[in-house]
Design an enzyme around this catalytic site. Sequence first.
Site, PDB file in Angstrom:
ATOM      1  CG  ASP A  72      -0.013   0.035   2.566  1.00 21.86           C
ATOM      2  OD1 ASP A  72       0.957  -0.213   2.542  1.00 21.86           O
ATOM      3  OD2 ASP A  72      -1.047   0.239   3.536  1.00 21.86           O
ATOM      4  CB  CYS A  73       3.978   1.768  -1.476  1.00 24.84           C
ATOM      5  SG  CYS A  73       5.440   2.982  -1.911  1.00 24.84           S
ATOM      6  N   GLY A  74       2.485   4.657  -1.264  1.00 24.42           N
ATOM      7  CA  GLY A  74       1.860   5.646  -1.924  1.00 24.42           C
ATOM      8  C   GLY A  74       2.987   6.455  -3.007  1.00 24.42           C
ATOM      9  N   GLY A  75       3.931   5.705  -3.182  1.00 25.20           N
ATOM     10  CA  GLY A  75       4.982   6.158  -4.187  1.00 25.20           C
ATOM     11  C   GLY A  75       6.270   6.512  -3.819  1.00 25.20           C
ATOM     12  CG  ASN A  91       0.672   0.239  -4.518  1.00 26.07           C
ATOM     13  OD1 ASN A  91       0.051   0.427  -3.501  1.00 26.07           O
ATOM     14  ND2 ASN A  91       1.715   1.384  -4.744  1.00 26.07           N
TER      15      ASN A  91
END
Lengths: 337, 171
Positions: A72-75, A91
């Site tokens: 769940d990575c925002g970048g 993701n």
Amino acid sequence: MAYHAVTIKAGKGGFGGPLTLVPTETRNKVVSVTGGGIHPVAAKIAEMTGCPAVDGFSTGVPDNEILVAIVDCGGTARCGVYPKKRIFTVNVLPVGQTGPLARFITEDIYVSAVDASCISLADESATQAATPKAGTPTNPTSAPKTKAQAKAEVAKMNEGKEKNLATRIGIAIGGVVNKFYAAGRETIDITIKTILPFMAFVSMILGIISASGLGDVIANTISPIASTLPGMLIVSFICAIPFISPVLGPGAVIAQVVGTLLGVQIGLGNIPPQYALPALFAIDAQVGCDFIPVGMSLGEAEPETIELGVPAILYSRVITGPIAVLIAYVFSIGLYS
Amino acid sequence: MEAIAAVANGFMDLFRAGSETFVAWVTGIIPLVVIMMTAVNSLIKLIGEDRVNNVAEFATKYTITRYTILPVLAVIFLCNPMCYTFGRFVEEKHKPAFYDAAVSFVHPVTGLFPHANGGELFVYMGIAAGITQLGLSLGDLAVRYFIVGVIVILIRGIVTDRIFAHMSSKK
């Protein structure tokens, strides 16, 4: 036990895919690396494939057993780590090719903005086609090998040809210039892909906070806390509480927003400038707590080490978080006075 | 009619403040960061990873260097998140402590070497913006942030090492 292949496509605003996942006897773990617990998307994939879902945060899994990693990575970091290792990555956030590892995030290995509706059983023909691909991830050693071969070929071609001094100087300068140029390109890349988007988002938030009058509320609540030593010790302790720290961690977004808010208060004179140093440590006691299993696996740690290492680091922060603030406080004596 | 216009103006003001901040950052922070990052990135490419690896292998031997020189080199030369790959030089039992030390340095490094963690600059730069606004120089803060960072990661490495050893012995 029979496994089923599934196809996962990108959700609204997502990038990459569709990916077809074909579990095998050895490669069959659905790893949820989402800051603790099994994400619903991971649970859904596990249910449809018949593979076990694993909480990647508390249990280490060897890379060659991972069927797919759910992040769940925002970048910032996590979204590129698994694609770099050529492990299928899902993701749940709508994030495309960003972050320091952007070049590894490609459509054949990564899919984003995924929710439960994006997952379907793969039909048989797709399974057939995808099997060899899933079975043989690109060999990471192949690149340097070919490079070495190429070097050898070039050396062979150059055999017997005595290079004069001017040519050699020319080649050396060319090599150096190329390195400078590559450095410039990398810098512009990260400026456009990560620094500018962050500036845009934080300046929007700051603008709304200051124009709407929320800023005064913050000034009255945060400033008194952040301008005393006990206040900052409490902040660092809260950030380091083992079940809070992994949630506060991702992308350091919270630390960055809080840092910017404190900066505004320092600029207005509500917080004395010498408190900047201890404040930097107070708001950052949770740094990297969301990233522990991934970070350790990058350092080639065994799964057993990761399993014990996660709680060891989380507990350690409760002690070292406030200590860091104390040390920074001592070192802030004489700063800006 | 006037009421609607007033609402519209208020709405625009909400974003105008943000746009001013944005312009100030783009013109005030980005040019310097871009040039610094390019310079340090070039230097790293000229030195080459092999030479850094040799120093890293040496630095794993002693506790003090393992949680100071090793993570500092890793963060400066490989940047976040690839710096954690230096964990491969470290013995298995020290890997959690090394990760803890390395990850705790990815923000203190940004004061002097912004290239090392370009995606998370604003922990430091957010606070630094306030100092700049007061007309004070940033050098002092950046250097102290770096030094305290090194001390903190050493302590963090040692504490995490102890806790991990204690937990493994109980298992």
